[in-house]
Write a protein that holds these residues in place. Structure first.
Motif, PDB file in Angstrom:
ATOM      1  N   TYR A 145      13.165  41.394   2.983  1.00 55.73           N
ATOM      2  CA  TYR A 145      12.258  40.689   2.320  1.00 55.73           C
ATOM      3  C   TYR A 145      11.564  39.531   3.063  1.00 55.73           C
ATOM      4  O   TYR A 145      10.383  39.153   2.821  1.00 55.73           O
ATOM      5  N   VAL A 146      12.263  38.814   3.802  1.00 56.27           N
ATOM      6  CA  VAL A 146      11.869  37.505   4.400  1.00 56.27           C
ATOM      7  C   VAL A 146      10.680  38.208   5.333  1.00 56.27           C
ATOM      8  O   VAL A 146       9.553  37.262   5.548  1.00 56.27           O
ATOM      9  N   ASP A 147      10.947  39.165   6.243  1.00 55.42           N
ATOM     10  CA  ASP A 147       9.822  39.786   7.109  1.00 55.42           C
ATOM     11  C   ASP A 147       8.695  39.968   6.375  1.00 55.42           C
ATOM     12  O   ASP A 147       7.393  39.591   6.840  1.00 55.42           O
ATOM     13  N   ALA A 148       8.821  40.714   5.156  1.00 59.95           N
ATOM     14  CA  ALA A 148       7.735  40.871   4.553  1.00 59.95           C
ATOM     15  C   ALA A 148       6.894  39.904   4.056  1.00 59.95           C
ATOM     16  O   ALA A 148       5.537  39.740   3.899  1.00 59.95           O
ATOM     17  N   LEU A 149       7.782  38.893   3.398  1.00 60.91           N
ATOM     18  CA  LEU A 149       6.933  37.578   2.867  1.00 60.91           C
ATOM     19  C   LEU A 149       6.308  36.617   3.999  1.00 60.91           C
ATOM     20  O   LEU A 149       5.194  36.344   3.904  1.00 60.91           O
ATOM     21  N   VAL A 150       6.894  36.467   5.016  1.00 59.25           N
ATOM     22  CA  VAL A 150       6.262  36.021   6.350  1.00 59.25           C
ATOM     23  C   VAL A 150       5.027  36.673   6.693  1.00 59.25           C
ATOM     24  O   VAL A 150       4.006  36.144   6.840  1.00 59.25           O
ATOM     25  N   ALA A 151       4.959  38.030   6.857  1.00 59.66           N
ATOM     26  CA  ALA A 151       4.003  38.740   7.197  1.00 59.66           C
ATOM     27  C   ALA A 151       2.635  38.630   6.031  1.00 59.66           C
ATOM     28  O   ALA A 151       1.490  38.440   6.360  1.00 59.66           O
ATOM     29  N   ALA A 152       3.000  38.533   4.921  1.00 60.89           N
ATOM     30  CA  ALA A 152       2.168  38.521   3.603  1.00 60.89           C
ATOM     31  C   ALA A 152       1.572  37.173   3.615  1.00 60.89           C
ATOM     32  O   ALA A 152       0.296  36.981   3.604  1.00 60.89           O
ATOM     33  N   ILE A 153       2.169  36.116   4.096  1.00 64.23           N
ATOM     34  CA  ILE A 153       1.818  34.800   4.126  1.00 64.23           C
ATOM     35  C   ILE A 153       0.875  34.436   5.367  1.00 64.23           C
ATOM     36  O   ILE A 153      -0.443  33.796   5.284  1.00 64.23           O
TER      37      ILE A 153
END
Length: 473
Positions: A364-372
């Motif tokens: 989840y954190v990987d996806a969140l960081v990439a989206a930001i």
């Protein structure tokens, strides 16, 4: 740490009854009408077992529900426990009915969920509003201060109870012990809507649960942070300032007469798991989210809500410093298979539980960081108008307004009129307008800001908010 649910059945009478129903399926001549046949509408009904003539006899002669509720009461240190298959909504409304009615006054936190506000309508209670302290930098709630409750009680000595919500939807934790002391100084009960805190008190790194801090009644959702079916909730109470017989009658009066056995059995199973393995499972989740917070703190401009006064399993991030739009970030997360609890322009909230692992949280954190990173832009100021800052202007009792003659008028003409309906950005479902409140410039601006931030405006008769129902003059 996978667990075999059959290993819990010795301490979970409702789970044991549900498993026995699966192991020795009867040929029922009772409801539900699917008669356990999955060849008609498919597996959507698989596992649906009624309480009556399912987990127990039609006469409830085995007493498995009472046994399970008693075990839950002991786990939380409560004199009284009832399970709900209608969520914290039913639980909150039953408590409102139990503690007063027909013009009785109660102190109510304005940050409470709509379910309690409509409980005021059902019971005919008059709210004495108190507001949570709001963090100036973020616009997020920090909890109701005990001194605010003391002032409200001093000005209104006829108050019957104090209702607060803690922790907040965003995860901030207030001073429940101080609130209990403030209420008890006036010999009235403290009721805590702790829907997001079923896990509190079951690991040393988590806050204590509200009953242990002096609350008289606690409502909590087993389905929010424990591994139970949706709509699973509990009402927990201690004797003294609460008429437990009246509370029991209120639960019965507002509950379905056809409770879903699978929801009840999952509540029982989640309680048994919490008692046996809760500390270990919660410990793993806490380690995972602590690692996530460390990673997210390294993202330029991102603010991660997290301190001694925040639920460690609520991962709330504030985006203004990154320039990213939370609605766009949410779309990316959904596309990658990571739906979140809430997202608006400035705030994204992820809920973690004992079901999460280091792997799921890291992904989840990987996806969140990439989206930001994808949606990063110039930093901006946080929204200046928020749900938690609304100052209600009560013109008549909620129940009176709810049942009054009403009319729909254009929203542009509504300032100064008395709202006949409840209107709330959802999530979190905290009303900006409640029945009986005067529509103000501030409430209109708050709804407009929420809509422009991408939040759904819920519960209004006209979802587009072109019109609103008001009390007819």
């Amino acid at each position: 740490m996978p667990t075999d649910p059959r290993m819990l059945r010795g301490d979970a009478p409702l789970l044991d009854a549900w498993l026995r129903f699966q192991e020795q399926p009867p040929t029922p001549f009772t409801i539900p009408g699917h008669k356990q046949r999955t060849d008609l509408v498919g597996d959507v009904i698989a596992g649906d077992v009624p309480l009556y003539a399912g987990l127990d006899t039609m006469k409830l002669s085995a007493g498995v529900l009472a046994d399970a509720e008693s075990r839950a009461g002991r786990l939380w240190g409560a004199d009284f426990c009832r399970f709900s298959t209608d969520g914290a909504t039913h639980a909150n409304q039953s408590v409102a009915l139990a503690l007063g009615g027909d013009g009785d006054r109660v102190v109510v936190s304005r940050s409470l969920h709509r379910s309690l506000l409509l409980g005021l309508v059902l019971a005919g209670l008059e709210p004495v509003w108190v507001r949570p302290e709001v963090d100036r930098a973020t616009g997020l709630p920090l909890g109701v201060r005990p001194d605010e409750v003391r002032r409200a009680l001093a000005r209104n000595p006829d108050v019957r109870a104090v209702f607060v919500g803690d922790p907040s939807y965003v995860g901030t934790v207030g001073d429940v012990r101080g609130l209990a002391n403030a209420a008890h100084e006036h010999d009235v009960p403290l009721v805590v809507d702790a829907a997001w805190a079923a896990h509190f008190g079951f690991h040393p790194d988590l806050p204590a649960h509200a009953l242990s801090l002096g609350a008289d009644v606690v409502v909590t959702s087993a389905h929010k942070t424990l591994p139970a079916w949706s709509q699973a909730a509990l009402v927990l109470a201690n004797a003294g300032r609460i008429d437990l017989a009246r509370l029991d009658a209120a639960v019965e009066a507002t509950a379905t007469t056809s409770p879903a056995g699978a929801i009840l059995a999952s509540t029982d199973a989640a309680r048994a798991l919490l008692a046996r393995d809760g500390a270990a499972l919660l410990g793993q989740a806490l380690e995972a989210v602590a690692s996530a917070r460390r990673r997210l703190h390294e993202v330029e401009g991102l603010v991660v809500l997290g301190a001694a006064d925040v639920d460690p399993l609520k991962l709330t991030v504030l985006l203004p410093g990154t320039g990213a739009d939370g609605i766009a970030v949410e779309r990316d997360l959904i596309d990658r298979g990571f739906p979140v609890e809430s997202a608006d322009r400035d705030v994204v909230i992820a809920v973690l539980s004992m079901a999460d692992t280091a792997e799921t949280v890291s992904a989840y954190v990987d996806a969140l960081v990439a989206a930001i990173a994808r949606h990063r832009g110039p930093a901006r100021d946080p929204a200046s108008v928020g749900t938690y800052q609304v100052q209600p202007d009560m013109a008549m009792l909620p129940r009176q307004a709810y049942f009054a003659a009403t009319q729909a008028i254009p929203l542009s003409e509504a300032i100064g009129e008395v709202s006949a309906e409840l209107v709330a950005p959802y999530p979190p479902g905290i009303p900006v307008l409640a029945p009986g409140e005067r529509i103000t410039v501030q409430s209109m601006a708050t709804l407009d800001a929420a809509a422009h931030a991408g939040v759904r405006i819920a519960y209004a008769a006209d979802p587009s908010l072109q019109t609103i129902r008001v009390v007819r003059k």
